[in-house]
Scaffold this motif. Sequence first.
Motif, PDB file in Angstrom:
ATOM      1  N   ILE A  59       0.569  -0.978  -0.343  1.00 14.35           N
ATOM      2  CA  ILE A  59      -0.185   0.002   0.208  1.00 14.35           C
ATOM      3  C   ILE A  59       0.940   1.246  -0.342  1.00 14.35           C
ATOM      4  CG2 ILE A  59      -2.033   1.351   1.326  1.00 14.35           C
ATOM      5  CD1 ILE A  59      -2.708  -1.384   2.506  1.00 14.35           C
ATOM      6  N   PRO A  60       1.512   1.724  -1.013  1.00 15.36           N
ATOM      7  CA  PRO A  60       1.866   2.863  -1.337  1.00 15.36           C
ATOM      8  C   PRO A  60       1.399   4.183  -1.088  1.00 15.36           C
ATOM      9  CG  PRO A  60       1.975   2.363  -3.675  1.00 15.36           C
ATOM     10  CD  PRO A  60       0.465   1.429  -2.769  1.00 15.36           C
ATOM     11  N   ASN A  61       2.010   5.240   0.043  1.00 15.29           N
ATOM     12  CA  ASN A  61       1.204   6.495   0.447  1.00 15.29           C
ATOM     13  C   ASN A  61       1.167   7.163  -0.739  1.00 15.29           C
ATOM     14  OD1 ASN A  61       1.608   6.033   3.325  1.00 15.29           O
ATOM     15  ND2 ASN A  61       3.876   6.376   2.964  1.00 15.29           N
ATOM     16  N   MET A  68       7.183   1.259  -7.218  1.00 10.73           N
ATOM     17  CA  MET A  68       8.290   0.131  -6.729  1.00 10.73           C
ATOM     18  C   MET A  68       8.972   0.218  -6.092  1.00 10.73           C
ATOM     19  SD  MET A  68       7.829  -1.104 -10.074  1.00 10.73           S
ATOM     20  CE  MET A  68       8.291  -2.646  -9.317  1.00 10.73           C
ATOM     21  N   GLU A  69       8.496   1.298  -5.641  1.00  3.95           N
ATOM     22  CA  GLU A  69       9.719   1.579  -4.076  1.00  3.95           C
ATOM     23  C   GLU A  69       8.831   1.291  -2.878  1.00  3.95           C
ATOM     24  OE1 GLU A  69      11.100   5.319  -2.690  1.00  3.95           O
ATOM     25  OE2 GLU A  69       9.622   5.611  -1.079  1.00  3.95           O
ATOM     26  N   TYR A 119       6.902  -1.179  -3.188  1.00  5.23           N
ATOM     27  CA  TYR A 119       6.932  -3.129  -3.420  1.00  5.23           C
ATOM     28  C   TYR A 119       8.199  -3.359  -3.303  1.00  5.23           C
ATOM     29  CZ  TYR A 119       7.325  -7.374  -6.755  1.00  5.23           C
ATOM     30  OH  TYR A 119       7.712  -8.303  -6.938  1.00  5.23           O
ATOM     31  N   ARG A 120       9.509  -2.656  -3.140  1.00  9.85           N
ATOM     32  CA  ARG A 120      10.507  -3.360  -2.968  1.00  9.85           C
ATOM     33  C   ARG A 120      10.446  -3.427  -1.428  1.00  9.85           C
ATOM     34  NH1 ARG A 120      12.740  -1.177  -7.301  1.00  9.85           N
ATOM     35  NH2 ARG A 120      12.681   0.291  -6.550  1.00  9.85           N
ATOM     36  N   GLN A 121       9.667  -2.161  -0.702  1.00  7.77           N
ATOM     37  CA  GLN A 121       9.624  -2.224   0.652  1.00  7.77           C
ATOM     38  C   GLN A 121       9.037  -3.380   1.195  1.00  7.77           C
ATOM     39  OE1 GLN A 121      11.106   0.172   3.577  1.00  7.77           O
ATOM     40  NE2 GLN A 121      10.810  -1.766   4.586  1.00  7.77           N
ATOM     41  N   TRP A 122       8.066  -4.166   0.457  1.00  8.05           N
ATOM     42  CA  TRP A 122       6.664  -4.860   1.698  1.00  8.05           C
ATOM     43  C   TRP A 122       7.909  -5.930   1.046  1.00  8.05           C
ATOM     44  CZ3 TRP A 122       3.987  -0.577   1.590  1.00  8.05           C
ATOM     45  CH2 TRP A 122       2.585  -0.911   2.707  1.00  8.05           C
ATOM     46  N   ARG A 123       8.201  -6.497  -0.153  1.00  7.19           N
ATOM     47  CA  ARG A 123       8.752  -7.260  -0.747  1.00  7.19           C
ATOM     48  C   ARG A 123       9.947  -7.801   0.842  1.00  7.19           C
ATOM     49  NH1 ARG A 123       9.572 -10.237  -5.376  1.00  7.19           N
ATOM     50  NH2 ARG A 123      10.683 -11.633  -4.548  1.00  7.19           N
TER      51      ARG A 123
END
Length: 479
Positions: free
Chosen positions: A95-97, A103-104, A106-110
Amino acid sequence: MSVLIKGGTVVTADQTLRADILCTDGKIVQIADNINQPGGFKEIDAGGQYVMPGGIDPHTHMQLPFMGTVASEDFFTGTAAGLAGGTTMIIDFVIPNPQQNLMEAYRQWREWAEKSVSDYSFHVAITWWDDTVHRDMGILVREHGVNSFKHFMAYKGAIMATDETLVNSFARALELGAVPTVHAENGELVYRLQNDLFSTGISGPEGHPLSRPPEVEGEAANRAIRVAEVLGVPVYIVHVSARQALEAVTRARNEGQRVFGEVLAGHLLIDDSVYRDTDWGRAAAHVMSPPFRPKEHQAALWKGLQAGNLQTTATDHCCFCHDQKAMGREDFRKIPNGTAGVENRLEVLWHHGVNTGRLTMNEFVRVTSTNAAQIFNVYPRKGSISVGADADLVVWDPEATKTISAKTHHQKVDFNIFEGMTVKGCASHTISNAELVYADGELMVEKGAGRYVNRPPYAPFYDAVKKQAQVNAPMPVKR
Ligand code: DUC
Ligand code: ZN
Ligand code: ZN
């Protein structure tokens, strides 16, 4: 490890048969009447028990940063709790702000999810719109195995998607062969009602359901469905909790539209009286959105599930402990929204679904696993018992009973919405990637053993959708 499950009755979405199952190197390698292996295999005696595809929970929020805090359950503890209840895969949400690069996020959640002990995948939320979001949706689908995008129609001022974002994102999803999903609540109405209620002096948890009546959900579900209809894209409505939203789904399906509906175990079993509990902590512990509804909605939801208008069951597992809920002690609008359930979904649905005759065992498998695998395009790797499928299985003891409690559950939260419920029928063993990870109350998990599951786009199906759109297209007017 290699596992041999002997003596059980295999139950899948479409058949029930006596068979042994041999699993090795992460896969199911043999299904036969009587398998005898010369050792080296961990043998599980499944006599008198059922062997089913492991549950897929298509809606969880592990360690979600939300409403000024972070959900207490992380990917390690949450996936472990899932395995203890027979759930072998979750689909969580990136859930991006608003304005945050997709992509940032997505990478954080991964990165957060690397400690998972069961397999997992991600829906990605579209919370804002510009050309980079359009571009990154393409990258996520083509290069990262994401085939579903989530839209919050509520949470104004935070992650709410406007109609403009919804339309742009739905159209892009169609181009990419991805499915849009929506949290259907009219965010403008919720905002208005919350503020009206608070200004008239209602500050406790009882204000929560009053600010999110069923009509607010019905309107948003219908709007999302009609937007999808105009654009010609399928749509999946998460956590259908109200008769009005179910009616919107059912109506559209009757008209031939490809609409899917998910229902939460909690919404099937708990009613809105919980918000009138005189104990503030207990009432606040039930604050989630959409809220628990008056009983007549539960009856409608069960019928929707039985009729096949709701195809999947989930939990919206999103844990906040008492001290976190206390952030809203003086103002219900500030109580972090969320409840737990990833560990209990299968057993409460078995008890209240199969034991009552509402669902057959095969229907149970469909709504807890197979339908999610098919809708999110990981079938038959997941959601099936077939040679070559991932060895994600649950051995189910239909005679075992247990009383659910926060004192004994594995979930990292100090409350259980099913507290005190005695269920008959539970997971005795769970197998994940051909490893025995849960047996008779004991978890044997390895941090990081869970794998990210790529979900390819729906190319063949979307070709059909596009052909149909051409058939339906109006003839140009010649002047
Ligand atoms: N609802 C919740 O209750 N929690 C997380 C997000 C949501 O939509
Ligand atoms: Zn939601
Ligand atoms: Zn959710």
